[in-house]
Motif scaffolding. Sequence first.
Motif, short mmCIF file in Angstrom:
data_model
loop_
_atom_site.label_atom_id
_atom_site.label_comp_id
_atom_site.label_asym_id
_atom_site.label_seq_id
_atom_site.Cartn_x
_atom_site.Cartn_y
_atom_site.Cartn_z
N ARG A 27 0.83 -1.21 0.00
CA ARG A 27 0.00 0.00 0.00
C ARG A 27 0.86 1.26 0.00
NH1 ARG A 27 -4.88 0.22 3.77
NH2 ARG A 27 -5.36 1.82 2.25
N LEU A 28 1.96 1.25 0.75
CA LEU A 28 2.87 2.40 0.73
C LEU A 28 3.49 2.58 -0.65
CD1 LEU A 28 4.74 2.19 4.16
CD2 LEU A 28 3.19 4.01 3.38
N GLU A 31 0.96 4.10 -2.93
CA GLU A 31 0.86 5.53 -2.62
C GLU A 31 2.03 6.31 -3.21
OE1 GLU A 31 1.17 8.21 1.39
OE2 GLU A 31 0.08 6.32 1.55
#
Length: 119
Positions: A27-28, A31
């Motif tokens: 997820r990072l 992003e």
Amino acid sequence: MDSDEQASHVVRALGALAQDHRLAAFRLLIEAGGNGLAAGELAARLALAPSSLSHHLALLAQAGLVSQERRSRSIIYRADLAAMSALIGYLTENCCGGADCGIAVPACTIPAPCEGAAA
């Protein structure tokens, strides 16, 4: 790729994401977009030891969800946005058998690389 191979690939990808630290790392990276993140930055943000993070990133890479690039003394990791889109597409391709079920399935498009990203 035949349907058995595709299903096997999807199972590997979902299996790689089915762990708290790997999901958080992925997820990072999503992003961060095309710029990616250095391994040290990922480890700091996730409060993980570098060796533990390395293990998790290796499993994500084996599943085809992340790529890596050496830049000077750092290793930059990026989410494979095409692989993510294909995974979501596989999961939603037959939503409601093509009937309008009132649930909007978000369209997955691959954005242009972020400014400053390596080509």
